[in-house]
Design an enzyme around this catalytic site. Sequence first.
Site, mmCIF file in Angstrom:
data_model
loop_
_atom_site.group_PDB
_atom_site.id
_atom_site.type_symbol
_atom_site.label_atom_id
_atom_site.label_comp_id
_atom_site.label_asym_id
_atom_site.label_seq_id
_atom_site.Cartn_x
_atom_site.Cartn_y
_atom_site.Cartn_z
ATOM 1 C CB CYS A 252 -0.875 0.051 1.252
ATOM 2 S SG CYS A 252 -1.975 -1.357 1.424
ATOM 3 C CB CYS B 242 13.336 -7.334 6.267
ATOM 4 S SG CYS B 242 12.350 -8.853 6.106
ATOM 5 N N GLY C 47 -0.494 0.465 -5.058
ATOM 6 C CA GLY C 47 -1.815 -0.106 -4.807
ATOM 7 C C GLY C 47 -2.816 0.407 -5.813
ATOM 8 C CE1 TYR D 26 8.109 -5.168 -9.703
ATOM 9 C CE2 TYR D 26 7.067 -5.955 -7.704
ATOM 10 C CZ TYR D 26 6.982 -5.599 -9.034
ATOM 11 O OH TYR D 26 5.795 -5.666 -9.681
ATOM 12 C CB CYS E 70 11.013 -4.121 2.961
ATOM 13 S SG CYS E 70 10.640 -5.076 1.489
ATOM 14 C CG ASN F 153 3.093 0.772 3.280
ATOM 15 O OD1 ASN F 153 4.133 1.300 2.909
ATOM 16 N ND2 ASN F 153 2.743 -0.421 2.858
ATOM 17 N N GLY F 154 1.750 -1.785 5.452
ATOM 18 C CA GLY F 154 2.401 -2.872 6.187
ATOM 19 C C GLY F 154 1.352 -3.899 6.587
ATOM 20 C CB CYS G 153 6.379 -10.733 2.143
ATOM 21 S SG CYS G 153 6.446 -9.227 3.142
HETATM 22 S S1 SF4 Z 1 9.967 -10.675 3.614
HETATM 23 FE FE1 SF4 Z 1 10.848 -9.818 1.715
HETATM 24 S S2 SF4 Z 1 9.225 -8.490 0.874
HETATM 25 FE FE2 SF4 Z 1 8.712 -8.905 3.026
HETATM 26 S S3 SF4 Z 1 9.570 -7.211 4.214
HETATM 27 FE FE3 SF4 Z 1 11.111 -8.828 4.196
HETATM 28 S S4 SF4 Z 1 12.412 -8.390 2.397
HETATM 29 FE FE4 SF4 Z 1 10.528 -7.216 2.186
#
Ligand code: SF4
Length: 460
Positions: free
Chosen positions: A9, A445, A35, A253, A247, A109-110, A396
């Site tokens: 989002c 992440c 989104g 992407y 992230c 968002n999340g 994810c």
């Molecule tokens: S799991 Fe992948 S898409 Fe999800 S927050 Fe972590 S790095 Fe981003």
Amino acid sequence: MKSSWRENCGVFGIWKVPEAAHLNYLGLFALQHRGQEGAGIVSGTHESFWGRRSSGLVSQVFDREALNQLQGETAIGHVRYSTVGNQADKNLQPLWVQGEWGELAVAHNGTLTNAQELRLELESQGSVFQSSVDTEVILHLFARTKGSFRERIDATLSRVAGAFSLLILYRDSKELRLAAIKDPFGFRPLCVGRLQEGYAIGSESCAFDLVGASWEAELEAGEVYEFHSKGVDRWKLNSKAPRTAPCVFEWIYFSRPDSNSFGRSVYEFRKQTGALLAERDQRASLRADLVMGVPDSGIPAAIGYSQQSGLPFEMGLIRNHYIGRTFIEPHQSIRDFRVKIKQNPLPKSLEGKRIVVVDDSIVRGTTSRKINMLLREAGAREIHLRIAAPPTISPCYYGIDTPTENELIASKKSIEEIRDFIFADSLEYLSLEDLRQLTQGASVCHACFSKDYPSGIPKL
Ligand code: SF4
């Protein structure tokens, strides 16, 4: 790319700028890639809130008349994909409630990883939910808290886990407040810009360019910007995380290449992924005639590959940008219709050529397979597919709409088996070690490549 990674989002807000709703509309328009199922804006003064939410693209949801009805110099907005909850209009954001204490609107968002447990707990205590989105637990928790705005935010957000970049618009009988908040892990981007005498807040800086805001800062993990009549307070949430976890897929992407996310140019990051892939191919003495990217998200990495390797960059595929959320397929099936409607090959660039094709990920493998078939039909002699990320092996849980693990081809097949399935002559990914090098050792992440989930995964 891809039929299967969908951005989560996007949120955008304006604090104390005339025509806030109109500016918010522009901000959401710039974030449309995050989104496309629905959009909403809630504007407010210390006396009242006004709102509109509907399914559709931003330009379909709002016209001048609708925006004129959204009064005040402050507004928050949201564009949505349904990562949690279904696609009904009642699930669109900003969510907006009234209580004896005033009014509250939330744009999120999340994804909250403990929303289902909290919902069951709240329902057992008499709460009645209006939607099926995780965000609604924030409203119910907030409504039960007491104290100052800051105390209520802290008390509310100490209960939730997972990813949240939030805009909260709040008014009581005395004043209007807007809070921009990032979760203690800092999963999703959220940045602040200066605009005239006020502020703009948004998921990505590309939205600031459109409304004419100047860059101020990216929120730190766990940070709150609280805007009120006397100025801005910056503070940290009481709840803490053991590490930060922005992230990494935002760089690979999700974010637009003209954005700065988590303090880095998305475009430059993508070019660096391509350069790293090229360095490896140079060491392996790969022989090829040209490099192309799979539009749009593979293009910057392909440019980086070209600049590093000296191979000419060509557009081997042209993408149709004007496909709506749904299109009508012909009764009589056309082979590979769904890929062809998005990507059309350019035979003049491809005929007889050994081609390095750069893309950002392989999800199920079916799209890559069809694209490679299209390229071969258009005359490509060899296809060397290079993926500007490690293999995606796990879903994810922090706000991105992904397939299940079982559907992810890299969770079941080796790289050689994937190469064979997608009809490529060779296939290379970046490694997790490459990613560490690119992220300069930052704590990020990368759970969809490593299964190392910083905030755990939902129990329910
Ligand atoms: S799991 Fe992948 S898409 Fe999800 S927050 Fe972590 S790095 Fe981003």
